[in-house]
Design a protein around this motif. Sequence first.
Motif, PDB file in Angstrom:
ATOM      1  N   GLU A  31       0.833  -1.193   0.000  1.00  0.00           N
ATOM      2  CA  GLU A  31       0.000   0.000   0.000  1.00  0.00           C
ATOM      3  C   GLU A  31       0.876   1.254   0.000  1.00  0.00           C
ATOM      4  OE1 GLU A  31      -3.332   0.394  -0.406  1.00  0.00           O
ATOM      5  OE2 GLU A  31      -3.093  -1.712  -0.920  1.00  0.00           O
ATOM      6  N   SER A  33       1.171   5.767  -1.092  1.00  0.00           N
ATOM      7  CA  SER A  33       0.633   7.037  -1.545  1.00  0.00           C
ATOM      8  C   SER A  33       1.532   7.533  -2.678  1.00  0.00           C
ATOM      9  CB  SER A  33       0.603   8.057  -0.406  1.00  0.00           C
ATOM     10  OG  SER A  33      -0.276   7.640   0.617  1.00  0.00           O
ATOM     11  N   VAL A 145     -11.862   0.148   0.300  1.00  0.00           N
ATOM     12  CA  VAL A 145     -10.766   1.009  -0.154  1.00  0.00           C
ATOM     13  C   VAL A 145     -11.261   2.449  -0.275  1.00  0.00           C
ATOM     14  CG1 VAL A 145      -9.132   1.508  -2.008  1.00  0.00           C
ATOM     15  CG2 VAL A 145      -9.640  -0.871  -1.385  1.00  0.00           C
ATOM     16  N   GLN A 146     -10.499   3.374   0.314  1.00  0.00           N
ATOM     17  CA  GLN A 146     -10.799   4.795   0.185  1.00  0.00           C
ATOM     18  C   GLN A 146      -9.636   5.462  -0.538  1.00  0.00           C
ATOM     19  OE1 GLN A 146     -11.165   8.136   3.468  1.00  0.00           O
ATOM     20  NE2 GLN A 146     -13.119   7.070   3.237  1.00  0.00           N
ATOM     21  N   GLN A 147      -9.931   6.039  -1.696  1.00  0.00           N
ATOM     22  CA  GLN A 147      -8.914   6.676  -2.529  1.00  0.00           C
ATOM     23  C   GLN A 147      -9.218   8.163  -2.616  1.00  0.00           C
ATOM     24  OE1 GLN A 147      -6.391   4.955  -4.602  1.00  0.00           O
ATOM     25  NE2 GLN A 147      -5.553   6.971  -5.060  1.00  0.00           N
ATOM     26  N   THR A 149      -7.573  11.659  -4.264  1.00  0.00           N
ATOM     27  CA  THR A 149      -6.562  12.153  -5.194  1.00  0.00           C
ATOM     28  C   THR A 149      -6.574  13.677  -5.230  1.00  0.00           C
ATOM     29  OG1 THR A 149      -8.117  12.046  -7.059  1.00  0.00           O
ATOM     30  CG2 THR A 149      -6.761  10.113  -6.656  1.00  0.00           C
ATOM     31  N   ASP A 182      -1.704  11.775  -3.711  1.00  0.00           N
ATOM     32  CA  ASP A 182      -2.838  10.848  -3.739  1.00  0.00           C
ATOM     33  C   ASP A 182      -2.668   9.834  -2.621  1.00  0.00           C
ATOM     34  OD1 ASP A 182      -3.495  12.186  -6.054  1.00  0.00           O
ATOM     35  OD2 ASP A 182      -2.745  10.625  -7.400  1.00  0.00           O
ATOM     36  N   ARG A 184      -4.224   6.332  -0.742  1.00  0.00           N
ATOM     37  CA  ARG A 184      -5.095   5.152  -0.835  1.00  0.00           C
ATOM     38  C   ARG A 184      -5.015   4.387   0.478  1.00  0.00           C
ATOM     39  NH1 ARG A 184      -5.046  -0.403  -2.394  1.00  0.00           N
ATOM     40  NH2 ARG A 184      -6.774  -0.977  -3.779  1.00  0.00           N
TER      41      ARG A 184
END
Length: 385
Positions: A31, A33, A145-147, A149, A182, A184
């Motif tokens: 994982e 960023s 999942v939280q994205q 950007t 970004d 995630r």
Amino acid sequence: MRRLLIPAALVAGAILPCTASAEIVKAPAGETSTLKVSAAQGKTFKQHKLKFSASGAAKASGTTLTLPYSLSGWDFGTREGDVAYYAKNTGFRLKRGRRTATAVHPRLVLDTPKSGYVSMLIANERIKFFTVSGTTAKAADSGNVQQTTGYRLKLTQAGASSVNRALKKKVLKRFSQFGTLDVRLIQPAAGTQPGSGGGTTTTPGSPGGGSGSLPGQGDTPGGSVTFNPGLLDLLPGGSILGPLLPENGVDLDGDGKPDLTVLPLEDVDVDLGTGAGGSPTGTIKLGGGLVLDLPGAGTQVALVNPEIVLGTDAGLYALVDGVRVKVGDIDTDTLDLDVADGTVTIKDLDVRVGSGLNTVLGPLLGNLLPAGTPLLNLDLSFPEL
């Protein structure tokens, strides 16, 4: 002025329920960023012949940087909290000729979903390197999942000045747009623990495990400590820095060694100094402690029952062999103190080696840790009563 007086008996009891929805998440393998340098900033790099590259566990492709994160305290409902990238020397380098500026161990802190900052270590000093704006960021949830950007990163005066100082030339402009970030994050399954592949943690010593936040994070009373990553390089080989009590250690990177120490809150007597020109004064007493294991010197130095003093003689104090010693200095003029929803938080409190610690370590180590050496960073949280 607001004065907080919290007896230890109340702090230890169940009358301080934890209601924050921030969840402590240890990142699953892989994982990351993503930091993307803006086109305008890229032109500045070319203009001054700057080479941008990754440091430590980060990876770079051109001017795009991927950063593996270690731990986050995140509210998945409001999309705010903090994300730490503490794997060894994670960050970036800017090189000009023979000179290099290296900024490592970023920590994203969003005080609100729309604003915050990124602090980083540069030249062994943790500073606010970027301000963060989330006004144009886009968030999307898919399953767990939280994205998000497009967090915009702007160089602070301290960030630009530190790079320019290291490169011996004014190459970065203060307050210029550096790029975007970004993020995630994966929301954990309920009841899982850090160190078991992701999830939340119960608060050591708290009835029922609290809200899932570590002490010092969100509205969970207490403190959480990370040692300056470069400190071990100054100590004899094999030295260990960590919690006095093993159960108070949290392993962030999965190497079996504690990277973060949690300290339960024992007692608070603080005047927040909210009047005109006022500044906080008082004491914050913590339980447990820290230990410096120095096998090369054949000894251990235990720092028991740490205490933060604000105001006159500000610093970090602790018992060493039963004697109260000032082990670290703090600058109260730079406190990142916030009061919201009945909770007082102090973030990224920078503690530097004090004369008292030198008195203890001097006979063992000589002058390996001179006064002013970055020692540790401390997050604190306690209720406003």
